[in-house]
Enzyme design. Sequence first.
Site, short mmCIF file in Angstrom:
data_model
loop_
_atom_site.label_atom_id
_atom_site.label_comp_id
_atom_site.label_asym_id
_atom_site.label_seq_id
_atom_site.Cartn_x
_atom_site.Cartn_y
_atom_site.Cartn_z
N HIS A 232 50.39 50.10 55.39
CA HIS A 232 50.82 50.83 56.79
C HIS A 232 51.74 50.47 57.40
CE1 HIS A 232 49.00 54.37 54.75
NE2 HIS A 232 47.98 54.04 54.48
N CYS B 25 50.97 46.89 21.78
CA CYS B 25 49.81 45.79 21.90
C CYS B 25 48.61 45.54 22.37
CB CYS B 25 51.09 46.16 23.13
SG CYS B 25 50.49 46.53 24.75
N SER C 95 47.32 53.91 46.86
CA SER C 95 48.10 54.09 47.32
C SER C 95 48.79 52.66 47.81
CB SER C 95 48.71 55.54 48.63
OG SER C 95 47.51 56.02 48.85
N ALA C 96 48.82 51.94 47.86
CA ALA C 96 49.35 50.66 47.36
C ALA C 96 50.61 50.35 48.63
CB ALA C 96 50.10 50.28 46.11
N ILE C 97 49.50 50.62 49.66
CA ILE C 97 49.94 50.78 50.48
C ILE C 97 50.57 49.89 52.21
CG2 ILE C 97 51.39 52.37 52.40
CD1 ILE C 97 53.04 53.36 50.01
N ARG D 240 37.87 56.50 48.30
CA ARG D 240 37.81 55.86 49.34
C ARG D 240 35.98 55.87 49.77
NH1 ARG D 240 40.91 60.03 49.28
NH2 ARG D 240 42.96 60.30 49.57
#
Lengths: 415, 481
Positions: free
Chosen positions: B49, B441, B45-47, B311
């Site tokens: 926390h 590209c 999630s690129a969080i 995970r």
Amino acid sequence: MRNVDLVIIGGGPAGMCAAVSAYNAGVENILILERDSHLGGILQQCIHNGFGLHRYKEELTGPEYAFRCEAELRKLPVEVQCNTMVTDISPEKMITAMSSERGIEKIGAKAIILAMGCRERSKGALNIPGTRPSGIFSAGTAQKYVNMMGYMPGKNVVILGSGDIGLIMARRMTLEGARVHAVCEVMPYSGGLARNIQQCLNDFDIPLYLSHTVTEIHGEHRIEGVTISEVDEKMKPIQGTERFIECDTLLLSVGLIPENELSRSAGLNLDSVTKGCFVDQNRETEIEGVFACGNVLHVHDLADFVSEEGEIAGESAALYIRNELKKSMHVPVVTDGKIRYSVPQIVTDNTKNIRLYYRAGAVFSDVKVNVLADGVVVNSVKKKKLVPGEMQYIELKANSVSENTAEIKVCIDKE
Amino acid sequence: MYDVVIIGAGVVGGMIARKMAEYKLKICILEKDSDVAMGATKANSAIVHGGFDAKAGSLKALLNKRGSDMMEDICRELGVRYRRNGSLVLGYSDEDKKTLEGIMENGIKNGIEGLEIIGRERIKELEPNISDSVEWALYASTGAIVCPYGLAEAAIGNAMDNGVELKLNHSVRKIKKLENKFEICVDNEKSILAKTVINAAGIYSDEVAGMAGDTSFDVHPRKGEYILLDREAGDVVSHTLFTVPTKMGKGILVSPTVHGNLILGPTAVDGEDKENRKTEREGFDKIIAESARMVKNIPLNLTITSFCGLRSVGSTGDFIINMPMRGFVNVAGIESPGLSASPAIAEYVVELLENNGFKFAKRDDFNPYRESVEKFSEMTEEEKNQLIKKDPSYGKIVCRCENVTEGEILKAIRTNPKATTLDGVKRRTRAQMGRCQGGFCSPYIMELISKELGIPIEKVKKSSNEAYILSGRTKEDVHNA
């Protein structure tokens, strides 16, 4: 900072033809900004024939068509700057462009013509479940590998979507030694030209599965196969119709989207159907002096009509620069839904005939296409067949509408 | 012989490598894949926390807070994008409010500051697009977002710049405990000797521990599917939005990313297969339904890709960081909040070793800084022009959707850890990551990789060695047919 009378963004057929017509209409200081290393846009990789039947009355390949446009252009003192990417346009018509040669520069323009073309819809937008292996290409990317670079993206191919590039690539891949196992189209009809279905699929015994889509992608590293399923009328996959097809390549030809990021940076609104700007018969957008033409305005099937639209925009820009662009009314052009859209979306002057380009939303047979001015039929054309894959036009004859007209409507009636 | 071998080049292995590079140690990272950050690190999630929800007293809670406190400085040193955007846990009823109060209490126990329960009006002010059914929210000002694979790449690159070796395509097969050292057998090469082994093998960390004789824990994969939207949709929300958590995790979130995209997900599906990263229709439906419950009018037509991460769920319910035998350290079960905790995990591992009698001497020439590959996009116009004059490749835009220049792509291929594949270039530069997904590209990037690495273009891969892009020259099979 430089100042130029007319800046044209994009050097494909729309941009080149716009430059020629603007010059011929009296604009001397014209600059074309092209992001690629050469003019011609996507035509350069379209090495198949069938271009120019309307415009040149000949059957040309894409590069030949582009070359003709470029030859006309190169006779004129129009400045062409390739390898230059426009990164911003302000509502005040200030352009920011970047290139290796000149760095980042600001260019002020009296008029701008947007001719950036379109891009292919990518797989992401489809949310196909499964893995994320290599071997999935948009048809145009595969076309570049094959036609421009001389490499095969794979040998056993399934194509999703029956847009023209997909159909053309079905034939190309076959000719280059690959096997095309299936073309799947989620709609009950093809989105491509009838001639392409015949010449690219039927002539090579490539099966076209209508109302079918890819419902799963298989393969850990390289794609190993796809599951295809039939879909119902709401385009939902029907359980029990799944079928596995082994392949090492999936090509996507699932639609083209006008590249309007710059238009948006200038503050222009986009039509939710065409995904292009709103324009009048001069191809002038909602910002005075900013024009749009070609596939950035709405996706065309034929380069001929792209060129023609470029010419309209070029001539209009010349009139605008001389302050001679006539606007005597503001009448919106609407459609009935059976007709998905028409361009232009606004009529601001009707002293001349205006071609209303339109596209049907489904397949219709034996119908009349009418142009109504406040409910009154002002033109009517019989059509044996209308298909979404083929753009059509109908004339709005001179003086059909006035400044008192509230609405022009393009619609379909049963014959 | 190495002083330290780290198994696994994810964000955890990378952070540990960078931390240990501060000492006078000969270090090597072994990675089974063809690039760094290929496991959970590239698909989460690129969080960062806030640290309020991990159970008070757990290792997760301790290291989440500590890591989140460190993250901003580390990102600055490493040139990684980070933004403290704050987060909201949404509640839809008074019952949810009670749950939120419980989470807040837990957060306070964890030492988290800046927590607050807010009502609908405040929520609307913070997030105008919030759904009308949202009644309450726990606001956490410490919540942040970061680029996870960017962080791993930068940490490993920085470690390499400080002398750490990285061996890609090195899958560990056997570990033999010898006296005062370990012998690590890998595919296709003679075995590697190490005084200390750090097992940061993510989803495979239980198997790596097993090779050394430690069978005290298991790790199983929990699938998380995501949908990523174009940058055009990035301002739909400005905070990270969660719903009240369940025992399977923090539920579906809606969040901006540091690059301005909008991310939706993850699902949470327990499984057995450690290689099953398939997305499924049901997953998409769930993400779409649940995010619609949180935010109005999410423009799903701007979807650019979907993906699935696995995970590493450990059998103990907490992070498993221990030393089952002298010199062998497990860093396992690093599920959420693993990314947030990663800098603290690295420190914790060094402390664990030092507390057990290992003595490491600091070096005086450690350089904690790394210049970002993406630096060009953050420059002023004047700085850009100076750079283009010096190096014209920065004037050439290759990826028009994300405005990535040839200069940045070349830098990604030339800078540690060097990109060698299309996906490697994508993660380092964002080229191919925009709305056309590399349609325009990727052929050009293939040419750049081919030229830089001195390999034929058909040998350029998407990711792994089997993920070829081109099958050969045109017409090859016409003549054979």
